[in-house]
Motif scaffolding. Structure first.
Motif, PDB file in Angstrom:
ATOM      1  N   PHE A   4       0.840  -1.183   0.000  1.00 19.87           N
ATOM      2  CA  PHE A   4       0.000   0.000   0.000  1.00 19.87           C
ATOM      3  C   PHE A   4       0.880   1.240   0.000  1.00 19.87           C
ATOM      4  O   PHE A   4       1.893   1.296   0.679  1.00 19.87           O
ATOM      5  CB  PHE A   4      -0.934  -0.031   1.206  1.00 19.87           C
ATOM      6  CG  PHE A   4      -1.740  -1.304   1.256  1.00 19.87           C
ATOM      7  CD1 PHE A   4      -2.779  -1.510   0.366  1.00 19.87           C
ATOM      8  CD2 PHE A   4      -1.421  -2.307   2.146  1.00 19.87           C
ATOM      9  CE1 PHE A   4      -3.496  -2.694   0.378  1.00 19.87           C
ATOM     10  CE2 PHE A   4      -2.139  -3.498   2.168  1.00 19.87           C
ATOM     11  CZ  PHE A   4      -3.180  -3.685   1.276  1.00 19.87           C
ATOM     12  N   LYS A   5       0.481   2.230  -0.813  1.00 14.50           N
ATOM     13  CA  LYS A   5       1.288   3.415  -1.022  1.00 14.50           C
ATOM     14  C   LYS A   5       0.865   4.572  -0.122  1.00 14.50           C
ATOM     15  O   LYS A   5       1.576   5.529   0.028  1.00 14.50           O
ATOM     16  CB  LYS A   5       1.176   3.858  -2.478  1.00 14.50           C
ATOM     17  CG  LYS A   5       1.622   2.810  -3.462  1.00 14.50           C
ATOM     18  CD  LYS A   5       1.310   3.226  -4.872  1.00 14.50           C
ATOM     19  CE  LYS A   5       1.518   2.063  -5.816  1.00 14.50           C
ATOM     20  NZ  LYS A   5       0.961   2.319  -7.124  1.00 14.50           N
ATOM     21  N   GLY A   6      -0.309   4.511   0.441  1.00  9.30           N
ATOM     22  CA  GLY A   6      -0.846   5.634   1.195  1.00  9.30           C
ATOM     23  C   GLY A   6      -1.672   6.501   0.259  1.00  9.30           C
ATOM     24  O   GLY A   6      -1.344   6.653  -0.908  1.00  9.30           O
ATOM     25  N   GLY A   7      -2.745   7.032   0.764  1.00  7.36           N
ATOM     26  CA  GLY A   7      -3.611   7.876  -0.049  1.00  7.36           C
ATOM     27  C   GLY A   7      -4.495   7.095  -1.012  1.00  7.36           C
ATOM     28  O   GLY A   7      -5.164   7.675  -1.855  1.00  7.36           O
ATOM     29  N   THR A   9      -7.682   4.749  -2.154  1.00  6.24           N
ATOM     30  CA  THR A   9      -9.079   4.671  -1.747  1.00  6.24           C
ATOM     31  C   THR A   9      -9.324   3.375  -0.980  1.00  6.24           C
ATOM     32  O   THR A   9      -8.567   2.402  -1.101  1.00  6.24           O
ATOM     33  CB  THR A   9     -10.022   4.697  -2.967  1.00  6.24           C
ATOM     34  OG1 THR A   9      -9.827   3.499  -3.721  1.00  6.24           O
ATOM     35  CG2 THR A   9      -9.782   5.919  -3.832  1.00  6.24           C
ATOM     36  N   SER A  10     -10.383   3.365  -0.217  1.00  6.04           N
ATOM     37  CA  SER A  10     -10.707   2.149   0.547  1.00  6.04           C
ATOM     38  C   SER A  10     -11.000   0.988  -0.402  1.00  6.04           C
ATOM     39  O   SER A  10     -10.677  -0.157  -0.093  1.00  6.04           O
ATOM     40  CB  SER A  10     -11.885   2.391   1.490  1.00  6.04           C
ATOM     41  OG  SER A  10     -13.039   2.787   0.773  1.00  6.04           O
ATOM     42  N   ASP A  11     -11.578   1.274  -1.561  1.00  3.86           N
ATOM     43  CA  ASP A  11     -11.835   0.220  -2.549  1.00  3.86           C
ATOM     44  C   ASP A  11     -10.530  -0.413  -3.036  1.00  3.86           C
ATOM     45  O   ASP A  11     -10.442  -1.634  -3.196  1.00  3.86           O
ATOM     46  CB  ASP A  11     -12.610   0.763  -3.753  1.00  3.86           C
ATOM     47  CG  ASP A  11     -14.049   1.100  -3.431  1.00  3.86           C
ATOM     48  OD1 ASP A  11     -14.559   0.617  -2.391  1.00  3.86           O
ATOM     49  OD2 ASP A  11     -14.669   1.836  -4.212  1.00  3.86           O
ATOM     50  N   THR A  12      -9.513   0.409  -3.267  1.00  6.24           N
ATOM     51  CA  THR A  12      -8.214  -0.089  -3.716  1.00  6.24           C
ATOM     52  C   THR A  12      -7.570  -0.961  -2.645  1.00  6.24           C
ATOM     53  O   THR A  12      -7.034  -2.033  -2.944  1.00  6.24           O
ATOM     54  CB  THR A  12      -7.279   1.086  -4.082  1.00  6.24           C
ATOM     55  OG1 THR A  12      -7.880   1.836  -5.137  1.00  6.24           O
ATOM     56  CG2 THR A  12      -5.904   0.597  -4.519  1.00  6.24           C
ATOM     57  N   LYS A  70      -6.962  -8.755 -13.248  1.00  9.29           N
ATOM     58  CA  LYS A  70      -6.783  -8.059 -11.966  1.00  9.29           C
ATOM     59  C   LYS A  70      -6.196  -6.670 -12.198  1.00  9.29           C
ATOM     60  O   LYS A  70      -5.401  -6.469 -13.090  1.00  9.29           O
ATOM     61  CB  LYS A  70      -5.878  -8.877 -11.039  1.00  9.29           C
ATOM     62  CG  LYS A  70      -6.511 -10.175 -10.574  1.00  9.29           C
ATOM     63  CD  LYS A  70      -5.563 -10.966  -9.699  1.00  9.29           C
ATOM     64  CE  LYS A  70      -6.185 -12.183  -9.089  1.00  9.29           C
ATOM     65  NZ  LYS A  70      -6.572 -13.216 -10.031  1.00  9.29           N
ATOM     66  N   ASP A  71      -6.599  -5.724 -11.367  1.00  9.18           N
ATOM     67  CA  ASP A  71      -6.127  -4.344 -11.465  1.00  9.18           C
ATOM     68  C   ASP A  71      -5.274  -4.032 -10.231  1.00  9.18           C
ATOM     69  O   ASP A  71      -5.797  -3.962  -9.119  1.00  9.18           O
ATOM     70  CB  ASP A  71      -7.317  -3.398 -11.528  1.00  9.18           C
ATOM     71  CG  ASP A  71      -6.917  -1.937 -11.535  1.00  9.18           C
ATOM     72  OD1 ASP A  71      -5.741  -1.628 -11.765  1.00  9.18           O
ATOM     73  OD2 ASP A  71      -7.804  -1.098 -11.308  1.00  9.18           O
ATOM     74  N   PHE A  72      -3.966  -3.865 -10.421  1.00 11.75           N
ATOM     75  CA  PHE A  72      -3.070  -3.611  -9.310  1.00 11.75           C
ATOM     76  C   PHE A  72      -2.741  -2.134  -9.131  1.00 11.75           C
ATOM     77  O   PHE A  72      -1.878  -1.799  -8.338  1.00 11.75           O
ATOM     78  CB  PHE A  72      -1.781  -4.422  -9.482  1.00 11.75           C
ATOM     79  CG  PHE A  72      -1.988  -5.892  -9.260  1.00 11.75           C
ATOM     80  CD1 PHE A  72      -1.899  -6.424  -7.997  1.00 11.75           C
ATOM     81  CD2 PHE A  72      -2.308  -6.724 -10.314  1.00 11.75           C
ATOM     82  CE1 PHE A  72      -2.124  -7.772  -7.780  1.00 11.75           C
ATOM     83  CE2 PHE A  72      -2.525  -8.069 -10.119  1.00 11.75           C
ATOM     84  CZ  PHE A  72      -2.428  -8.595  -8.843  1.00 11.75           C
ATOM     85  N   SER A  73      -3.434  -1.263  -9.832  1.00 14.05           N
ATOM     86  CA  SER A  73      -3.154   0.170  -9.707  1.00 14.05           C
ATOM     87  C   SER A  73      -3.871   0.773  -8.533  1.00 14.05           C
ATOM     88  O   SER A  73      -4.709   0.210  -7.916  1.00 14.05           O
ATOM     89  CB  SER A  73      -3.535   0.906 -10.976  1.00 14.05           C
ATOM     90  OG  SER A  73      -4.882   0.700 -11.302  1.00 14.05           O
TER      91      SER A  73
END
Length: 73
Positions: A4-7, A9-12, A70-73
């Motif tokens: 996790f990068k910080g900032g 979204t909760s969905d991400t 899958k979306d890893f962004s």
């Protein structure tokens, strides 16, 4: 990749946690710590190659199949 990068979204965050759990089910020899430190597809492929003692091509094919859709962004 799974970190996790910080900032984000909760969905991400939820999506990435789901991917991490899914990866642990698929490759049960990878620990939560292993997966949380992986930043790229190449790192994941290399870890699978080493831990399973398979060829690079086999590891890449396995990871690409798992990553499909899958979306890893």
């Amino acid at each position: 990749m799974f970190g996790f990068k910080g900032g984000e979204t909760s969905d991400t965050v939820i999506r990435k946690k789901g991917y991490l759990a899914d990866a642990q089910k698929k490759w049960n020899f990878l620990t939560h710590y292993d997966l949380s430190t992986i930043k790229t597809k190449g790192q994941l492929c290399n870890m699978i190659k080493i831990r399973r003692a398979v060829s690079e091509e086999e590891a890449v094919a396995d990871v690409e199949k798992w990553m499909a859709g899958k979306d890893f962004s």
